[in-house]
Design an enzyme around this catalytic site. Structure first.
Site, PDB file in Angstrom:
ATOM      1  N   PHE A   1       0.812  -1.216   0.000  1.00 29.36           N
ATOM      2  CA  PHE A   1       0.000   0.000   0.000  1.00 29.36           C
ATOM      3  C   PHE A   1       0.847   1.267   0.000  1.00 29.36           C
ATOM      4  O   PHE A   1       0.374   2.345  -0.375  1.00 29.36           O
ATOM      5  CB  PHE A   1      -0.966  -0.006   1.199  1.00 29.36           C
ATOM      6  N   LYS A   2       2.111   1.144   0.375  1.00 28.23           N
ATOM      7  CA  LYS A   2       2.979   2.331   0.401  1.00 28.23           C
ATOM      8  C   LYS A   2       3.121   2.947  -0.992  1.00 28.23           C
ATOM      9  O   LYS A   2       3.395   4.146  -1.127  1.00 28.23           O
ATOM     10  CB  LYS A   2       4.362   1.957   0.944  1.00 28.23           C
ATOM     11  N   ASP A   3       2.928   2.138  -2.037  1.00 25.63           N
ATOM     12  CA  ASP A   3       2.994   2.673  -3.406  1.00 25.63           C
ATOM     13  C   ASP A   3       1.946   3.746  -3.649  1.00 25.63           C
ATOM     14  O   ASP A   3       2.134   4.630  -4.495  1.00 25.63           O
ATOM     15  CB  ASP A   3       2.771   1.551  -4.431  1.00 25.63           C
TER      16      ASP A   3
END
Length: 494
Positions: free
Chosen positions: A108-110
């Protein structure tokens, strides 16, 4: 829109300045002076992810020229994402999984780190800064690779990532140490994530060192969720998930939802909190922890106490005892009293704990999952619903089971699904009955893909043939020395 420091409201800067600085000079985090409100959600259902992203981000980043912000969003959420719609909402059992791992590093950091480099470049132009930015980041697994991917080969920026050598999965480690790009530097440390995070904070707060860097033409900034440029883009996907369910007819306009977030550093759930403050119809924000349940205790007792042993779990991105983003929530629950926030953070630093009297956290519910519960959840959900999830998502899934059992609340619920299960191949394979004995990580991944019928992501399977580019290791006390070595600033400083 101006931004205050949580520890000193007299520090007031623009959004572009806040993105460049990352952390305030007094050690506080930047918060917007007001939280913008959104009234008509049905109108937003006509927007795709990129248009929605602009609609929300433009309310926070008000000194960004609209055309440049739109262009940055279009570039960020493009071909590197495997889904045209960027995120997916999948119904499993009686809940909706918001899949946030379809970006280039499968986490999810993307969702935020694809846009942050572009925001930073625009911010530098707005402020007429011609110095080189050094992104300094601690990671518990996923932030590091996503930041490296976003900033690699970006002109005028260097990126340095510190990670706990024994505190990430094998795939997470390989993703980082094989990273290409002359401007990238990755270092494993002898310590845990909190050690890495504290070391980075010490460097940020070392004024003498920052003056040396300034003379060499460097400015420090951060890609962690302490940077408001990381946090604001995360608000977007909670709105998108709600709007997607509206479009599907799964929700009625204005119907409330619960949001469950597996979190360690408190950034991802804080973005959902901002969403609620903006007008997203949220009933409960369910904070899901692993066995490092410092946030669970805080939500239930008002006592934040990091004086405990950090446990290494199957969900390493949550193996954290100092949840940096909680400081922003403190700012709000203490009625924006910056002096009180500063006092609590000083107590945490000095004594290892603080207490909030008469705490009001009615927006939140906190619980945690044990390693046994995580393992059982992954296995059971795969067997009964043919859905494969990673350990972080399983923490949230299990905590929601407990929440329903305890509260009997049947409000429709979104669970943030934060990483591809293939980033944790051996753990997942063992749980669903594959024999992993004597097999390397990539053979296990292949068999896991065959067993589940899910294609192993190319960016993970190709790690097998990638050369190691970063073979750096240090103690937690040597982090600044490693940074000096990479930037070649030792001569003056010594």
């Amino acid at each position: 829109m101006r931004y205050f420091s949580t520890r000193d409201k007299t520090i007031s800067i623009s959004s572009s300045e806040a993105i460049i600085q990352g952390i305030s000079k007094d050690g506080g985090l930047f918060v917007p002076e007001t939280i913008p409100k959104i009234d008509n959600l049905m109108e937003l259902t006509k927007m795709d992810y990129r248009k929605l992203g602009y609609f929300i981000m433009s309310k926070f980043f008000t000194d960004f020229e609209p055309t440049l912000l739109k262009e940055a969003i279009k570039d960020a959420y493009g071909q590197k994402f495997s889904l045209k719609d960027i995120v997916s909402v999948e119904k499993v059992q009686d809940r909706y999984l918001l899949e946030l791992f379809h970006g280039p590093t499968y986490a999810f950091k993307d969702m935020a780190l694809s846009i942050l480099p572009r925001l930073l470049r625009i911010a530098l132009k707005i402020n007429d800064i011609d110095k080189e930015i050094v992104i300094l980041t601690a990671t518990s697994g996923d932030t590091g690779k996503a930041a490296l991917e976003g900033f690699a080969n970006v002109e005028g920026i260097k990126i340095v990532v510190f990670f706990p050598e024994k505190g990430v999965s094998q795939i997470q480690k390989l993703q980082m140490i094989t990273q290409e790009g002359e401007n990238t530097f990755v270092v494993g440390i002898d310590g845990n994530f909190d050690d890495a995070q504290n070391g980075v904070k010490r460097i940020f707060n070392d004024r003498e060192f920052k003056e040396i860097l300034d003379r060499y033409g460097y400015i420090l900034s951060s890609a962690n969720s302490i940077n408001i440029g990381r946090l604001v883009p995360q608000i977007v996907y909670y709105f998108y998930g709600y709007l997607d369910l509206l479009k599907q007819g799964e929700l009625e306009d204005g119907e409330k939802i619960n949001i469950v977030v597996p979190t360690g550093n408190f950034g991802n759930i804080l973005a959902a909190y901002y969403g609620k403050k903006m007008g997203l119809p949220v009933n409960k924000l369910i904070c899901a922890s692993n066995e490092n349940n410092v946030l669970t205790d805080f939500i239930n007792t008002g006592v934040y106490d990091r004086r405990r042993e950090l446990k290494l779990t199957s969900s390493p991105s949550m193996d954290i005892l100092i949840s940096s983003n909680l400081e922003r929530l403190l700012f709000y629950i203490l009625n924006e009293d910056d002096i009180a926030v500063k006092d609590k953070m000083e107590r945490l630093n000095k004594n290892g704990f603080y207490k909030i009297e008469n705490i009001n956290l009615e927006d939140f519910y906190g619980d945690f999952s044990t390693e046994d519960e995580v393992a059982k959840t992954i296995k059971d959900v795969f067997v009964h619903y043919n859905y494969l999830m990673d350990p972080h998502t399983a923490v949230a899934y299990n905590v929601y089971d407990k929440y329903k059992l305890k509260t009997k609340d049947n409000t429709k619920t979104i669970i943030a699904s934060t990483a591809s299960p293939f980033k944790f191949g051996k753990k997942i394979a063992d749980l669903i009955g594959l024999n992993t004995l004597g097999k390397d990580e990539f053979q296990i991944l292949k068999e896991l893909g065959d067993k589940t019928g899910i294609k192993v992501p190319e960016g993970i399977s190709s790690l097998k043939d990638k050369a190691i580019k970063h073979n750096n290791y240090c103690s937690k006390k040597e982090m600044k020395a490693m940074l000096k070595k990479f930037l070649k600033v030792g001569e003056i400083y010594d």
